[in-house]
Design a protein around this motif. Structure first.
Motif, PDB file in Angstrom:
ATOM      1  N   ASN A  87       1.060  -7.376  -5.850  1.00 20.11           N
ATOM      2  CA  ASN A  87       1.643  -6.922  -7.111  1.00 20.11           C
ATOM      3  C   ASN A  87       3.044  -7.456  -7.376  1.00 20.11           C
ATOM      4  OD1 ASN A  87      -0.077  -4.673  -8.631  1.00 20.11           O
ATOM      5  ND2 ASN A  87      -0.502  -4.538  -6.438  1.00 20.11           N
ATOM      6  N   THR A  88       3.875  -7.554  -6.334  1.00 19.82           N
ATOM      7  CA  THR A  88       5.229  -8.081  -6.498  1.00 19.82           C
ATOM      8  C   THR A  88       5.525  -9.016  -5.331  1.00 19.82           C
ATOM      9  OG1 THR A  88       6.515  -6.499  -5.169  1.00 19.82           O
ATOM     10  CG2 THR A  88       5.880  -5.803  -7.399  1.00 19.82           C
ATOM     11  N   PRO A  89       6.552  -9.863  -5.452  1.00 19.83           N
ATOM     12  CA  PRO A  89       6.874 -10.782  -4.357  1.00 19.83           C
ATOM     13  C   PRO A  89       7.263 -10.090  -3.053  1.00 19.83           C
ATOM     14  CG  PRO A  89       7.890 -11.518  -6.407  1.00 19.83           C
ATOM     15  CD  PRO A  89       7.341 -10.146  -6.674  1.00 19.83           C
ATOM     16  N   GLU A  90       7.653  -8.805  -3.101  1.00 20.56           N
ATOM     17  CA  GLU A  90       8.092  -8.131  -1.883  1.00 20.56           C
ATOM     18  C   GLU A  90       7.032  -7.197  -1.306  1.00 20.56           C
ATOM     19  OE1 GLU A  90      11.613  -5.966  -2.856  1.00 20.56           O
ATOM     20  OE2 GLU A  90      10.595  -4.533  -4.152  1.00 20.56           O
ATOM     21  N   ASP A  91       5.798  -7.249  -1.816  1.00 22.78           N
ATOM     22  CA  ASP A  91       4.720  -6.407  -1.276  1.00 22.78           C
ATOM     23  C   ASP A  91       4.426  -6.759   0.182  1.00 22.78           C
ATOM     24  OD1 ASP A  91       4.550  -5.370  -3.785  1.00 22.78           O
ATOM     25  OD2 ASP A  91       2.433  -5.791  -4.072  1.00 22.78           O
ATOM     26  N   ALA A  92       3.871  -5.785   0.897  1.00 15.70           N
ATOM     27  CA  ALA A  92       3.466  -6.024   2.279  1.00 15.70           C
ATOM     28  C   ALA A  92       2.360  -7.057   2.377  1.00 15.70           C
ATOM     29  CB  ALA A  92       3.010  -4.717   2.926  1.00 15.70           C
ATOM     30  N   GLY A  93       1.592  -7.224   1.299  1.00 13.94           N
ATOM     31  CA  GLY A  93       0.497  -8.182   1.286  1.00 13.94           C
ATOM     32  C   GLY A  93      -0.397  -7.938   0.098  1.00 13.94           C
ATOM     33  N   PRO A  94      -1.575  -8.553   0.083  1.00 16.19           N
ATOM     34  CA  PRO A  94      -2.532  -8.324  -0.993  1.00 16.19           C
ATOM     35  C   PRO A  94      -3.160  -6.926  -0.864  1.00 16.19           C
ATOM     36  CG  PRO A  94      -2.989 -10.361   0.231  1.00 16.19           C
ATOM     37  CD  PRO A  94      -2.039  -9.565   1.043  1.00 16.19           C
ATOM     38  N   TYR A  95      -3.305  -6.249  -2.003  1.00 15.48           N
ATOM     39  CA  TYR A  95      -3.847  -4.881  -2.007  1.00 15.48           C
ATOM     40  C   TYR A  95      -5.055  -4.768  -2.932  1.00 15.48           C
ATOM     41  CZ  TYR A  95       0.048  -2.672   0.516  1.00 15.48           C
ATOM     42  OH  TYR A  95       0.958  -2.285   1.466  1.00 15.48           O
ATOM     43  N   PHE A  96      -6.025  -3.963  -2.489  1.00  8.26           N
ATOM     44  CA  PHE A  96      -7.056  -3.451  -3.386  1.00  8.26           C
ATOM     45  C   PHE A  96      -6.554  -2.098  -3.868  1.00  8.26           C
ATOM     46  CE2 PHE A  96      -9.549  -6.076  -0.349  1.00  8.26           C
ATOM     47  CZ  PHE A  96     -10.017  -7.022  -1.251  1.00  8.26           C
ATOM     48  N   THR A  97      -6.339  -1.973  -5.175  1.00  8.46           N
ATOM     49  CA  THR A  97      -5.730  -0.757  -5.721  1.00  8.46           C
ATOM     50  C   THR A  97      -6.733   0.174  -6.395  1.00  8.46           C
ATOM     51  OG1 THR A  97      -5.222  -1.972  -7.751  1.00  8.46           O
ATOM     52  CG2 THR A  97      -3.496  -1.858  -6.078  1.00  8.46           C
ATOM     53  N   LEU A  98      -7.942  -0.314  -6.658  1.00  7.47           N
ATOM     54  CA  LEU A  98      -8.943   0.530  -7.311  1.00  7.47           C
ATOM     55  C   LEU A  98     -10.246   0.523  -6.526  1.00  7.47           C
ATOM     56  CD1 LEU A  98      -8.575   0.093 -11.189  1.00  7.47           C
ATOM     57  CD2 LEU A  98      -8.269   2.156  -9.817  1.00  7.47           C
ATOM     58  N   GLY A  99     -10.139   0.708  -5.219  1.00  9.13           N
ATOM     59  CA  GLY A  99     -11.325   0.802  -4.381  1.00  9.13           C
ATOM     60  C   GLY A  99     -11.768   2.244  -4.241  1.00  9.13           C
TER      61      GLY A  99
END
Length: 494
Positions: A143-155
């Motif tokens: 979501n942003t350059p400082e995220d921990a990594g790629p996320y699934f947000t609507l699982g």
């Protein structure tokens, strides 16, 4: 049953419905990078909510070309407008909570269909396949350059109690950690975490499925919480009640779990016992992802891990995602909260509360506006009882604003007018300190106030912006002449 209730059965039919309107869905063929760029675009187009300004209420958006993925589209913002949610359910914005309350009262349990009927298993990728890699198959957004990594947000995470066999579905923060591992963050008290802890205590893995891209009724229903839906209540039955049709499930191919049969994507796996990872182990940012209060969540030092066994999906799949602080969260969390409060107060105070709204500034979880109607002198004081019931109906609620029946609770300008002209801080405020609320509220911490004993504890507050019964005559709003504006402006909607 409305026509919408019968025609929307999955994500694709929901999108087809939105296409009938000129302002609800747009698409682009411009290639987009799922790493920060996709969310960066939609922040301006239609996120709204607690996203930092500038942002706005806007249409859902389909990205037809995702860099690095030849056969995968991404849609975002399907539920990020209350008007759009109402259209997807064939009702009005004001009646949404009543519709959900009725669905809770008349649930329809899910059913299991044969695998040959499950669109979600048209294409199969097994973790044992050469070169299997979650991110080579699915464009999980960062979501942003400082995220921990790629996320699934609507699982839609679906699992069974290992002791009773009862199922539950919830939405969680899911970060891709490796080619076959996904970390799963649990807010304390979530039912799937109870299932996980039971399995872990027995030294066993917990089979789980993650269904992505489903009927919006499932996404809304999954956000109900106790006491409206206690442990053992399968929230998929609320979606069944909303559509007057059972949600169809299918047995997973690689684990003893069930996925949603017409989902765009199903991730199959197991929560591994006694195994934790640092959420930002791949980036060292210290941040997780943007959460619903409008701040980026802290990366957790030790979170449980799903070992992925398979990914199945439809042909030409659509990955659905959302921005955490957007109105998509407000609607998914807030409308079930409204329904839960209505259910609770109607049982105790029949006919007293006219409607409930959990508005965008309150994130759908922290603030509720209750519209009440004092009918006799004996009703004075019951407005505050209704507020206490609201806190009981939804434990994460932090503030309740009480307004009279002549205040439009869906218009925060009108609510603020009531607070300005019908509220005195010293006598109209009720403080309830030391109550557990939600750990993602950064102000609910001892560092913010010495009155807070532990992180996640808050001072819940009632703002009574109602007119005392004895003074009703002094607070009549100016009454204008009722006219037909269409005489002057043809087509005008009043």
């Amino acid at each position: 049953m409305s026509e919408t209730q019968s025609t929307v059965t999955d994500l694709r039919s929901a999108l087809a419905l939105l296409e009938q309107y000129g302002d609800e869905l747009i698409e682009t063929n411009e290639p987009v990078d799922p790493i920060a760029e996709l969310s960066g675009v939609y922040r301006y187009v239609g996120a709204h909510g607690t996203v930092q300004r500038p942002t706005r209420v806007g249409p859902a958006m389909m990205f037809n070309k995702v860099k690095g993925y030849d056969d995968m589209r991404v849609v975002i913002g399907v539920l990020s407008s209350r008007k759009r949610v109402a259209r997807l359910f064939g009702t009005s914005e004001e009646q949404l909570a009543f519709m959900l309350k009725d669905a809770v009262d008349k649930p329809i349990a899910p059913i299991v269909v044969p695998r040959e009927q499950a669109a979600c298993q048209e294409v199969v990728h097994l973790a044992t396949d050469p070169g299997f890699d979650i991110l080579k198959i699915l464009p999980a957004p960062t979501n942003t350059p400082e995220d921990a990594g790629p996320y699934f947000t609507l699982g839609m995470c679906y699992a069974a109690d290992p002791e009773t066999g009862e199922h539950d579905v919830t939405i969680h923060r899911l970060c891709v950690q490796s080619k076959d591992e996904i970390s799963m963050y649990f807010v304390p008290g979530r039912h799937l975490d109870t299932f996980r802890m039971k399995a872990e205590a027995a030294g066993k893995a917990l089979p789980i499925s993650i269904s992505i891209g489903v009927d919006p009724a499932i996404e809304i229903g999954a956000c109900f919480e106790p006491p409206t839906t206690p442990l053992g209540f399968d929230e998929l039955s609320i979606a069944g009640g909303l559509r007057n049709k059972a949600v169809e499930l299918v047995d997973c191919l690689s684990v003893n779990a069930r996925g949603i049969a017409n989902a765009e994507v199903v991730i199959e796996g197991e929560l591994v016992p006694n195994y934790r990872v640092r959420e930002d182990q791949n980036t060292d940012t210290g941040k997780a992802m943007p959460e619903f209060p409008g701040y980026t969540g802290e990366a957790k030092a030790a979170v449980p891990v799903i070992k992925v066994k398979a990914i199945t999906h439809r042909k030409h799949p659509i990955l659905q995602t959302c921005i955490g602080p957007s109105d998509e969260h407000t609607n998914m969390a807030g409308i079930p909260t409204e329904a839960s409060i209505l259910q609770m107060v109607e049982r105790a105070l029949p006919g007293f509360v006219q409607n409930v709204h959990c508005p965008s500034p309150g994130t759908g979880k922290y603030l509720a506006v209750l519209q009440v109607k004092k009918r006799t002198p004996a009703d004075e004081g019951r407005q505050r009882q209704a507020a206490l019931l609201a806190f009981s109906a939804f434990s994460e609620l932090k503030h309740v604003i009480l307004v009279d029946e002549d205040v439009e609770l869906f218009d925060m300008n009108d609510v603020m007018w009531a607070m300005t002209t019908r509220y005195q801080g010293d006598i109209s405020t009720v403080f309830i300190p030391g109550v557990r609320c939600h750990p993602l509220d950064p102000s609910s911490d001892p560092a913010f106030s010495p009155s807070i004993r532990d992180h996640g504890i808050a001072c819940k507050t009632i703002f009574d912006c109602t007119v005392p019964w004895a003074l009703k005559a002094n607070f009549q709003r100016s009454q204008f002449l009722e006219v037909d504006v269409n005489r002057f402006i043809p087509g005008f909607t009043q």
